[in-house]
Design an enzyme around this catalytic site. Sequence first.
Site, PDB file in Angstrom:
ATOM      1  N   HIS A 262       0.830  -1.204   0.000  1.00 25.99           N
ATOM      2  CA  HIS A 262       0.000   0.000   0.000  1.00 25.99           C
ATOM      3  C   HIS A 262       0.872   1.264   0.000  1.00 25.99           C
ATOM      4  CE1 HIS A 262      -3.036  -3.026   0.573  1.00 25.99           C
ATOM      5  NE2 HIS A 262      -2.409  -3.433   1.660  1.00 25.99           N
TER       6      HIS A 262
ATOM      7  N   GLU B 166       2.298 -11.735   5.321  1.00 24.91           N
ATOM      8  CA  GLU B 166       1.325 -11.041   6.169  1.00 24.91           C
ATOM      9  C   GLU B 166       1.827 -11.230   7.592  1.00 24.91           C
ATOM     10  OE1 GLU B 166      -1.256  -9.310   5.194  1.00 24.91           O
ATOM     11  OE2 GLU B 166      -1.760  -9.990   3.156  1.00 24.91           O
TER      12      GLU B 166
END
Length: 303
Positions: free
Chosen positions: A93, A267
Amino acid sequence: MSNGSFFSEPGRRGGTLAIVLVALIPACFVGWLLWSSVGAGEGRGDGQGASGAPTMSSTSSPPPPSSPSSPGSSLAPSGEPLKGRVVVLDPGHNPHNRDHPSRISRLVDIGTKKKECDTTGTATNSGYTEASFTLDVARRARALLEARGATVRFTQDGDRPYGPCVDERAQMGNKAHADAVVSIHADGAAAGERGFHVILPKSVHSGGADTSAIAAPSRHLGERLLSRFTKATGSEPADYIGDGSGLNVRGDLGGLNLSTVPKVFIECGNMRDAKDAAQLTDAKWRERAASGIAQGITDFLNE
């Protein structure tokens, strides 16, 4: 020999010798001063003489030239095991994505289908964003990898207005001819679901996507990350993904589908779980997370 000979006149011989010695002493003293001023710089340790010009000691030989090393070469210095290797870190992001909703929501081709350019990512309940987390961990990992001799490149370093889009992120690793690419993220699963996991590329061949050549080496990279991240952080593999192995294979991520070099996602934890969030917001834990990522990459590249 004639009466004017030097040796036939002892009195004059002594006087002449004294005159010669008187003349030589000042000359020797001046010579010594000149030698001292020229040679003084050789012991400074900075390789420069009194004039500032590089010097080389006349009593020692110059150091031998360093041996060239190729990627993975055993000739690389022991302190730089990644000398000559290129690593791309992809901080998930972008902190500024939220300011450009229309741009990050546009669709891009990921080979198997079309998907959003990017998203804002998730955040903890206290407001600590995934984008801030990924940049912090990536910067820490970069420092560790560069100290080992690697060339490290980022897909973004908080220096872009938004993105880049997922297809461009993949292209950056490809164009860099990276030896390994790791995309760093944190999950946004339901509260109570804990742990980290590594996402591996599925072997796909559709449109512009062809991961058949990178699926196997990417799995090796993922396995090394899984092992090292567990040891560095003490975290357990996610209890809500797949079979709990910590490895998850996906074919719907553009960053993986369009990659032509070994690449995985990690993650690092679930930002929506209070216990995981306490770790993700702890700077000391993030340093350990970066260490696990860096060591996993190092293990993979030194196989």
